[in-house]
Scaffold this motif. Structure first.
Motif, PDB file in Angstrom:
ATOM      1  N   ILE A 151       0.838  -1.212   0.000  1.00 20.89           N
ATOM      2  CA  ILE A 151       0.000   0.000   0.000  1.00 20.89           C
ATOM      3  C   ILE A 151       0.868   1.255   0.000  1.00 20.89           C
ATOM      4  CG2 ILE A 151      -1.688   1.302   1.348  1.00 20.89           C
ATOM      5  CD1 ILE A 151      -2.766  -1.386   2.354  1.00 20.89           C
TER       6      ILE A 151
ATOM      7  N   LYS B  17       2.204   2.058  -3.280  1.00 22.73           N
ATOM      8  CA  LYS B  17       1.139   2.507  -4.177  1.00 22.73           C
ATOM      9  C   LYS B  17       0.911   4.010  -4.058  1.00 22.73           C
ATOM     10  CE  LYS B  17      -3.789   1.700  -5.123  1.00 22.73           C
ATOM     11  NZ  LYS B  17      -4.984   0.919  -4.708  1.00 22.73           N
ATOM     12  N   TYR B  18       0.992   4.554  -2.844  1.00 25.01           N
ATOM     13  CA  TYR B  18       0.631   5.958  -2.634  1.00 25.01           C
ATOM     14  C   TYR B  18       1.822   6.864  -2.332  1.00 25.01           C
ATOM     15  CZ  TYR B  18      -4.148   4.242  -2.470  1.00 25.01           C
ATOM     16  OH  TYR B  18      -5.345   3.652  -2.798  1.00 25.01           O
TER      17      TYR B  18
ATOM     18  N   ILE C 246      -4.578   5.662   2.110  1.00 22.18           N
ATOM     19  CA  ILE C 246      -3.834   4.546   2.702  1.00 22.18           C
ATOM     20  C   ILE C 246      -4.659   3.837   3.763  1.00 22.18           C
ATOM     21  CG2 ILE C 246      -1.851   3.987   4.171  1.00 22.18           C
ATOM     22  CD1 ILE C 246      -0.257   6.078   2.610  1.00 22.18           C
TER      23      ILE C 246
ATOM     24  N   ASP D  96      -7.339   1.609   2.243  1.00 23.71           N
ATOM     25  CA  ASP D  96      -6.791   0.357   1.737  1.00 23.71           C
ATOM     26  C   ASP D  96      -6.406  -0.585   2.880  1.00 23.71           C
ATOM     27  OD1 ASP D  96      -7.163   1.235  -0.802  1.00 23.71           O
ATOM     28  OD2 ASP D  96      -5.104   0.890  -1.473  1.00 23.71           O
TER      29      ASP D  96
ATOM     30  N   ASN E  98      -8.008  -4.340   3.303  1.00 26.82           N
ATOM     31  CA  ASN E  98      -7.153  -5.530   3.259  1.00 26.82           C
ATOM     32  C   ASN E  98      -7.117  -6.276   4.587  1.00 26.82           C
ATOM     33  OD1 ASN E  98      -5.348  -5.756   0.575  1.00 26.82           O
ATOM     34  ND2 ASN E  98      -5.764  -3.588   0.991  1.00 26.82           N
TER      35      ASN E  98
END
Length: 313
Positions: free
Chosen positions: A213, A216-217, A276, A279, A283
């Protein structure tokens, strides 16, 4: 006729000197001072009357009135000094004493002007920089002779977002207050999120999810941008090995804390945290081996304790 007037004037001056104890020279200075003050007052009234006929905007009239007052006051000081200090030869001495007094009386404005010169010369902060000074955080939107202005962030807003206020900071505080510049030398910030899971959770799986994660960000920098930032930071002796997200694991009193450290744009801190966390929630809920930790109280009873307590009764 002129001689008669002069005789009467001398008699009046002699009478004033006897009654009030004022010398002839002092009387002349007082008379000239009154004439000067009266003439300047009439001049200011005339100028304001002319301005009021030509201008209808109250703001412009206010500025005109203030400017006229400043000019008339300055002219009056010069003329009165010329009258009482025997010409312009003594004005230099007077101005020297006046400037010494002004330095003490106008210490703050003078320091603010010095701060402005420092801001223009050394540029510790610029328009657009995000800074913190004396407890105030914000983006610099204006720098003037006596103060600079911040578009305030944080305060009662629980994030680095604008509050809707502007804050005016005296330039002199540059010399007396510590300043933190978010933009100087390194145009990003390192943001951190703290995620706590229970001791029974699969912490290794949790870290795998979190690093994915974070990647990703986290801000992605091109090679050219990384080289430029490294050159800039090395010039200020600030060194970073790389700009990739990092995870740190610690054991706390009621669980395992995993700290997510990632590179963030100044204006996207709250937005990135929001994405974040969403996510993470998605998850972790989907993973049965990971549970969030929170303060709890646990009781442990060893085998045989219940039997022993019953026999004691």
């Amino acid at each position: 006729m002129q001689n008669i007037k002069n005789v009467y004037m001398r008699k009046i001056e002699h009478w004033v000197e006897e009654v009030l104890g004022l010398q002839t020279e002092t009387q002349e200075n007082i008379f000239l001072s009154v004439v000067v003050l009266l003439g300047l007052w009439l001049l200011s009234r005339l100028l304001l009357k002319i301005a009021s006929r030509r201008e209808t905007d109250s703001r412009k009239l206010y500025r005109w009135r203030k400017t006229t007052n400043y000019i008339v006051t300055g002219l009056g000081i010069v003329l009165l000094v010329n009258i009482w200090f025997n010409g312009f030869q003594s004005i230099a001495t007077f101005l020297g004493l006046l400037s010494a007094g002004l330095v003490l009386a106008l210490k703050e404005p003078i320091m603010n002007m010095a701060g402005w010169a420092f801001l223009i010369w050394k540029r510790p902060l610029r328009i657009g920089d995000r800074i913190e000074i004396d407890g105030y955080k914000g983006d610099v939107i204006d720098i003037r002779l006596f103060q600079f202005t911040l578009n305030e962030i944080h305060n009662w807003v629980n994030a680095d977002q604008a509050t809707g206020r502007v804050v005016h900071i005296p330039n002199g505080q540059i010399f007396t207050r510590p300043q933190a510049n978010y933009s100087y030398g390194f145009p990003f910030i390192w943001n951190e999120l703290h995620v706590r899971i229970t001791f029974e959770s699969d912490w290794q799986e949790a870290k795998a999810i979190l690093i994915e994660i974070a990647n990703k960000y986290s801000e992605e920098l091109s090679e050219d941008a990384q080289l430029r930032i490294k050159r800039e930071t090395q010039r200020h002796l600030i060194f970073y090995k790389d700009f990739k997200p990092k995870l740190y694991t610690e054991v706390r009193e009621f669980g395992i804390e995993i700290t997510v450290r990632y590179l963030c744009n100044l204006s996207r801190r709250r937005e990135s945290e929001n994405l974040i966390w969403e996510d993470i929630l998605t998850n972790f809920i989907a993973s049965p081996d990971i549970q969030f930790a929170y303060p709890t109280t646990r009781f442990y009873q060893a085998p045989g304790d219940q039997t022993q307590s019953t026999a004691d009764k």
